[in-house]
Motif scaffolding. Sequence first.
Motif, mmCIF file in Angstrom:
data_model
loop_
_atom_site.group_PDB
_atom_site.id
_atom_site.type_symbol
_atom_site.label_atom_id
_atom_site.label_comp_id
_atom_site.label_asym_id
_atom_site.label_seq_id
_atom_site.Cartn_x
_atom_site.Cartn_y
_atom_site.Cartn_z
ATOM 1 N N CYS A 114 0.866 -1.169 0.000
ATOM 2 C CA CYS A 114 0.000 0.000 0.000
ATOM 3 C C CYS A 114 0.918 1.239 0.000
ATOM 4 O O CYS A 114 2.135 1.113 0.173
ATOM 5 C CB CYS A 114 -0.888 0.003 1.241
ATOM 6 N N CYS A 134 -8.422 3.072 6.733
ATOM 7 C CA CYS A 134 -7.775 3.347 5.444
ATOM 8 C C CYS A 134 -8.377 2.420 4.385
ATOM 9 O O CYS A 134 -8.570 1.233 4.631
ATOM 10 C CB CYS A 134 -6.277 3.096 5.584
ATOM 11 N N CYS A 194 3.065 6.218 8.363
ATOM 12 C CA CYS A 194 2.139 6.548 7.287
ATOM 13 C C CYS A 194 1.361 7.825 7.659
ATOM 14 O O CYS A 194 0.880 7.940 8.788
ATOM 15 C CB CYS A 194 1.172 5.385 7.080
ATOM 16 N N GLY A 252 1.541 3.543 2.204
ATOM 17 C CA GLY A 252 2.340 3.769 3.413
ATOM 18 C C GLY A 252 3.513 2.812 3.535
ATOM 19 O O GLY A 252 4.611 3.206 3.948
ATOM 20 N N THR A 284 -6.389 1.689 11.399
ATOM 21 C CA THR A 284 -6.571 1.924 9.959
ATOM 22 C C THR A 284 -7.046 0.691 9.183
ATOM 23 O O THR A 284 -7.717 0.813 8.174
ATOM 24 C CB THR A 284 -5.261 2.421 9.304
HETATM 25 FE FE1 F3S Z 1 -1.084 1.351 4.266
HETATM 26 FE FE2 F3S Z 1 -1.093 3.655 5.480
HETATM 27 FE FE3 F3S Z 1 -3.322 2.541 4.786
HETATM 28 S S1 F3S Z 1 0.277 1.963 5.878
HETATM 29 S S2 F3S Z 1 -2.975 0.359 4.934
HETATM 30 S S3 F3S Z 1 -1.785 3.296 3.405
HETATM 31 S S4 F3S Z 1 -2.902 3.557 6.698
#
Ligand code: F3S
Length: 283
Positions: free
Chosen positions: A12, A194, A98, A14, A166
Motif C-alpha cells: 500500500c 484506510c 504513514c 504507506g 486503519t
Molecule cells: Fe497502508 Fe497507510 Fe493505509 S500503511 S494500509 S496506506 S494507513
Amino acid sequence: MDITVAKTAGFCFGVKRAVEKVYEQIDVSKKQIYTFGPIIHNEEVVKDLEEKGVKVINEPEDIEKIGDATLIIRSHGVSKEIYDIAGKSGVEIVDATCPFVKRIHDIVNKESKKGNTIVIIGNKSHPEVEGIVGWVNGKSYVVSSEEDVDLIDENLCKKLCIVSQTTLNYNKFNNLVEIISKKGYDINCLNTICNATHERQIEAKQIASNVDAMIVIGGKSSSNTQKLYEICKEQCDNTYYIQTVSDLDLCKLNSIKSIGITAGASTPKKIIEEVHANVRNEF
Ligand code: F3S
C-alpha cells in the motif's frame, strides 16, 4: 492462459513509502541504520536489508544503547515515548509513519488535551494501536468487542472521541460505534479506516470469482495475506497461498484456462512480477 494481476496487489502507499525510506537511508546515511521492529512482515525484504547492514531493534530500552545512529520508524507508527527516548539519546529519527496513521496520532493528542476521553476501536496488541495509545494525554480505551464497551467508565467523562485502527473492518467499526452511541455519551466519531485494505479485498474477491485458479502471494505471518487467501478461497476452490515463486507448483495449473494473481500489503512488486512471469512463460 488468461492471466489477471490485481492492480491493488502488494504494497500500500504507506508501506511502499516506508520501505523506500530505508533504501534511501542506506544510500545517504553515514550512520548505522536501525528500524524499530521489522520494516514490514516480509522475510525476503528484511533479509535483503539485513545484508545491506540494516539492524532491527524491538524494545524502547534498546534505543539508549545504539548511540549515534539512525532509527527508522515504520509505517504503523510508534508512541510519543519512543521519540522522547530517541531525542534524549541523540539518536536521529527518520519517520516513515504513514500520514494516515500520523493523522490519528494528531487527533487523539489534540482531543485528549481538550479533556476528552479517547476510544480506539481496534486490536489492543497491534503495534499501530499501541502507538496511537501512546499519543493520548489522559484516559483512553481500546475497544474490540461489546464487552470492552462495558469497561468504559461512565463517570469518567461524557465526551468521547472515537477513532479506529486503519486496517479495521467497516462493519465492525459501525457495529461498535452503534453500541457505544446507545450509552448516551456525547460522541465525536472519526472514521480513520484506510481504504487500501478494503480495496485490495474487493478486487481479489472480484478476480477470484471469475478465474479457474487464484494465486495469493505473501509472507506466512502476514495476517492481511491470510485474509485475502480466505476471501479468494471462498470464491475459487483452486486458490494457492505462496510466499515466493519457488512455492508455485505449476503442475496444479495444467488444465486451467484463466488465473488470477493478488498479493498482501507486504509483498514486494519484484516477487509479484516473478510469479506473473513464471506463469506466463509456462503456459
Ligand atoms: Fe497502508 Fe497507510 Fe493505509 S500503511 S494500509 S496506506 S494507513
